[in-house]
Design a protein around this motif. Structure first.
Motif, short mmCIF file in Angstrom:
data_model
loop_
_atom_site.label_atom_id
_atom_site.label_comp_id
_atom_site.label_asym_id
_atom_site.label_seq_id
_atom_site.Cartn_x
_atom_site.Cartn_y
_atom_site.Cartn_z
N ILE A 194 0.84 -1.20 0.00
CA ILE A 194 0.00 0.00 0.00
C ILE A 194 0.88 1.25 0.00
O ILE A 194 0.60 2.21 -0.71
N GLY A 195 1.96 1.22 0.76
CA GLY A 195 2.87 2.36 0.79
C GLY A 195 3.57 2.57 -0.54
O GLY A 195 3.73 3.71 -1.00
N ALA A 196 3.98 1.49 -1.19
CA ALA A 196 4.71 1.58 -2.46
C ALA A 196 3.75 1.76 -3.65
O ALA A 196 4.18 2.13 -4.73
N GLN A 197 2.48 1.43 -3.45
CA GLN A 197 1.49 1.47 -4.52
C GLN A 197 1.89 0.57 -5.70
O GLN A 197 1.63 0.89 -6.85
N SER A 198 2.54 -0.54 -5.38
CA SER A 198 2.93 -1.51 -6.40
C SER A 198 3.32 -2.82 -5.74
O SER A 198 3.33 -2.93 -4.51
N ALA A 199 3.68 -3.78 -6.57
CA ALA A 199 4.16 -5.07 -6.07
C ALA A 199 5.69 -5.08 -5.98
O ALA A 199 6.27 -6.10 -5.64
N HIS A 200 6.30 -3.96 -6.25
CA HIS A 200 7.76 -3.86 -6.17
C HIS A 200 8.15 -3.52 -4.74
O HIS A 200 8.44 -2.38 -4.41
N ILE A 201 8.11 -4.56 -3.89
CA ILE A 201 8.39 -4.40 -2.46
C ILE A 201 9.44 -5.40 -2.04
O ILE A 201 9.70 -6.38 -2.73
N ASP A 202 10.03 -5.16 -0.90
CA ASP A 202 11.05 -6.06 -0.36
C ASP A 202 10.39 -7.25 0.33
O ASP A 202 9.32 -7.13 0.92
N ALA A 203 11.07 -8.38 0.26
CA ALA A 203 10.60 -9.57 0.97
C ALA A 203 10.84 -9.39 2.47
O ALA A 203 11.72 -8.64 2.88
N VAL A 204 10.05 -10.07 3.27
CA VAL A 204 10.22 -10.04 4.72
C VAL A 204 11.26 -11.09 5.08
O VAL A 204 11.17 -12.25 4.65
#
Length: 145
Positions: free
Chosen positions: A112-122
């Motif tokens: 939600i913060g990035a507004q995309s699926a380009h996020i870091d893995a946990v």
């Protein structure tokens, strides 16, 4: 003085070597497992939007991971991600459930913060993170199709 020069040179060489390393990606993380057409057909419930930006809830494809299936649905309003609901998460063991309970809310917050699926893995939830990212990307691809 000579020791300082040697230490600096050694540290510099180590940093360059570490930066040159490429991260290893397991074949299990490379993509979703093949599914039958009935299983892999994602769905969506779009609603009208005057601006032409996608609005509605879009269900991503289920992604099989080493520890179970991950599937999400993304809700968009005028092209912005407003919510991500986890439909399926790894739950074969108590540890799988524990990891999912820890990782999935963080992944949702990041998306939600990035507004995309380009996020870091946990950290500690690599497979679950990769499944989440792939399913979310599938939902977003539908929204923009």
């Amino acid at each position: 003085m000579r020791r300082a020069a040697l230490a600096t040179t050694g540290i510099s060489a180590l940093v360059v070597a570490l930066l040159a390393l490429k991260p290893h990606q397991s074949p299990a993380l490379a993509g979703p497992a093949p599914r039958s057409p009935a299983e892999s057909s994602p769905s969506h419930t779009p609603t009208g939007s005057a601006s032409g930006s996608p609005t509605g809830t879009f269900t991503g494809a289920p992604v099989d991971t080493q520890y179970g299936t991950v599937q999400v649905a993304a809700t968009l309003s005028k092209g912005k991600i407003t919510a991500v609901k986890v439909l399926r998460a790894p739950d074969r063991s108590g540890r799988d459930q524990e990891i999912a309970a820890y990782a999935l809310p963080r992944l949702t917050q990041e998306a939600i913060g990035a507004q995309s699926a380009h996020i870091d893995a946990v950290s500690g939830a690599s497979y679950t993170s990769q499944g989440y990212i792939q399913s979310l990307q599938s939902a977003l691809d539908q929204a923009h199709a």
